[in-house]
Design a protein around this motif. Structure first.
Motif, mmCIF file in Angstrom:
data_model
loop_
_atom_site.group_PDB
_atom_site.id
_atom_site.type_symbol
_atom_site.label_atom_id
_atom_site.label_comp_id
_atom_site.label_asym_id
_atom_site.label_seq_id
_atom_site.Cartn_x
_atom_site.Cartn_y
_atom_site.Cartn_z
ATOM 1 N N VAL A 104 3.660 -1.485 -1.409
ATOM 2 C CA VAL A 104 4.854 -2.328 -1.380
ATOM 3 C C VAL A 104 5.348 -2.325 0.061
ATOM 4 C CG1 VAL A 104 7.196 -2.636 -2.233
ATOM 5 C CG2 VAL A 104 5.418 -1.767 -3.767
ATOM 6 N N ALA B 192 10.391 -10.387 -0.474
ATOM 7 C CA ALA B 192 10.528 -9.324 -1.464
ATOM 8 C C ALA B 192 9.149 -8.841 -1.875
ATOM 9 C CB ALA B 192 11.299 -9.807 -2.693
ATOM 10 N N THR C 87 6.439 -4.637 3.854
ATOM 11 C CA THR C 87 7.179 -5.803 4.345
ATOM 12 C C THR C 87 6.396 -6.618 5.364
ATOM 13 O OG1 THR C 87 8.212 -4.536 6.115
ATOM 14 C CG2 THR C 87 9.357 -4.575 3.991
ATOM 15 N N ARG D 59 9.070 0.059 -8.118
ATOM 16 C CA ARG D 59 9.382 -0.034 -6.696
ATOM 17 C C ARG D 59 9.611 -1.492 -6.330
ATOM 18 N NH1 ARG D 59 5.935 2.993 -2.418
ATOM 19 N NH2 ARG D 59 7.855 2.505 -1.326
ATOM 20 N N ARG D 60 10.738 -1.735 -5.698
ATOM 21 C CA ARG D 60 11.051 -3.080 -5.233
ATOM 22 C C ARG D 60 11.611 -2.978 -3.828
ATOM 23 N NH1 ARG D 60 12.981 -6.282 -10.505
ATOM 24 N NH2 ARG D 60 12.366 -4.727 -12.052
ATOM 25 N N ASN D 61 11.374 -4.002 -3.069
ATOM 26 C CA ASN D 61 11.886 -4.038 -1.712
ATOM 27 C C ASN D 61 12.300 -5.472 -1.408
ATOM 28 O OD1 ASN D 61 12.581 -3.293 0.845
ATOM 29 N ND2 ASN D 61 10.545 -2.665 1.503
ATOM 30 N N TYR D 62 13.410 -5.625 -0.713
ATOM 31 C CA TYR D 62 13.928 -6.943 -0.380
ATOM 32 C C TYR D 62 14.254 -7.012 1.104
ATOM 33 C CZ TYR D 62 14.783 -7.590 -5.392
ATOM 34 O OH TYR D 62 14.641 -7.716 -6.755
ATOM 35 N N LYS E 217 19.174 -9.709 -0.098
ATOM 36 C CA LYS E 217 19.629 -8.871 -1.200
ATOM 37 C C LYS E 217 20.854 -9.478 -1.862
ATOM 38 C CE LYS E 217 17.927 -4.430 0.490
ATOM 39 N NZ LYS E 217 18.299 -3.102 1.040
ATOM 40 N N ASP F 116 16.729 -7.515 3.863
ATOM 41 C CA ASP F 116 18.163 -7.197 3.823
ATOM 42 C C ASP F 116 19.024 -8.441 3.696
ATOM 43 O OD1 ASP F 116 17.926 -4.418 6.187
ATOM 44 O OD2 ASP F 116 17.660 -4.505 4.013
ATOM 45 N N GLY G 64 3.830 -9.358 -3.166
ATOM 46 C CA GLY G 64 4.905 -9.691 -2.247
ATOM 47 C C GLY G 64 5.140 -11.182 -2.161
#
Length: 121
Positions: free
Chosen positions: A101, A48, A103, A56-59, A64, A61, A34
């Motif tokens: 993954v 991110a 936040t 798998r990816r996460n950002y 983005k 908001d 991360g």
């Protein structure tokens, strides 16, 4: 396990930077990587995250479309491409590794030393 973040610097608004996080001593438990950032006087903020396979990816908001996280298994390195930077992106950027993954900072157990990003207006 050691994480080495690099690539920060001074850039004008609208510019781009690519941060790198090189890992050593990588183990199977290091499922996710991360990026977080922390500006003076503010809490550490999620940017991110990605798993090493890249499936798998996460950002955050709000980021983005401007920031892209990627991983290179062969180099044991994770990248954060940051485009169209604004002064509000000024912060110390940290990479971290964890089992999911996620936040939240508490989900990550090993942190790099941080790299400073300064965006001038």
């Amino acid at each position: 396990v050691q994480l080495q973040a690099s690539g920060g610097g001074l850039v004008q608004a609208g510019g781009s930077l690519r941060l790198s996080c090189a890992t050593s001593g990588r183990s199977f438990s290091m499922y996710a990587m991360g990026w977080f950032r922390q500006a003076p006087g503010k809490e550490r903020e999620f940017v991110a995250a990605i798993n090493w396979s890249g499936t798998r990816r996460n950002y955050a908001d709000s980021l983005k479309g401007r920031f892209t996280i990627s991983s290179d298994n062969a180099k044991n390195t994770v990248y954060l491409q940051m485009n169209n930077l604004t002064p509000e992106d000024t912060a110390t950027y940290y990479c971290a590794t964890g089992g999911v993954v996620a936040t939240t900072p508490s989900s990550y157990y090993t942190w790099g030393q941080g790299t400073q990003v300064t965006v001038s207006s």
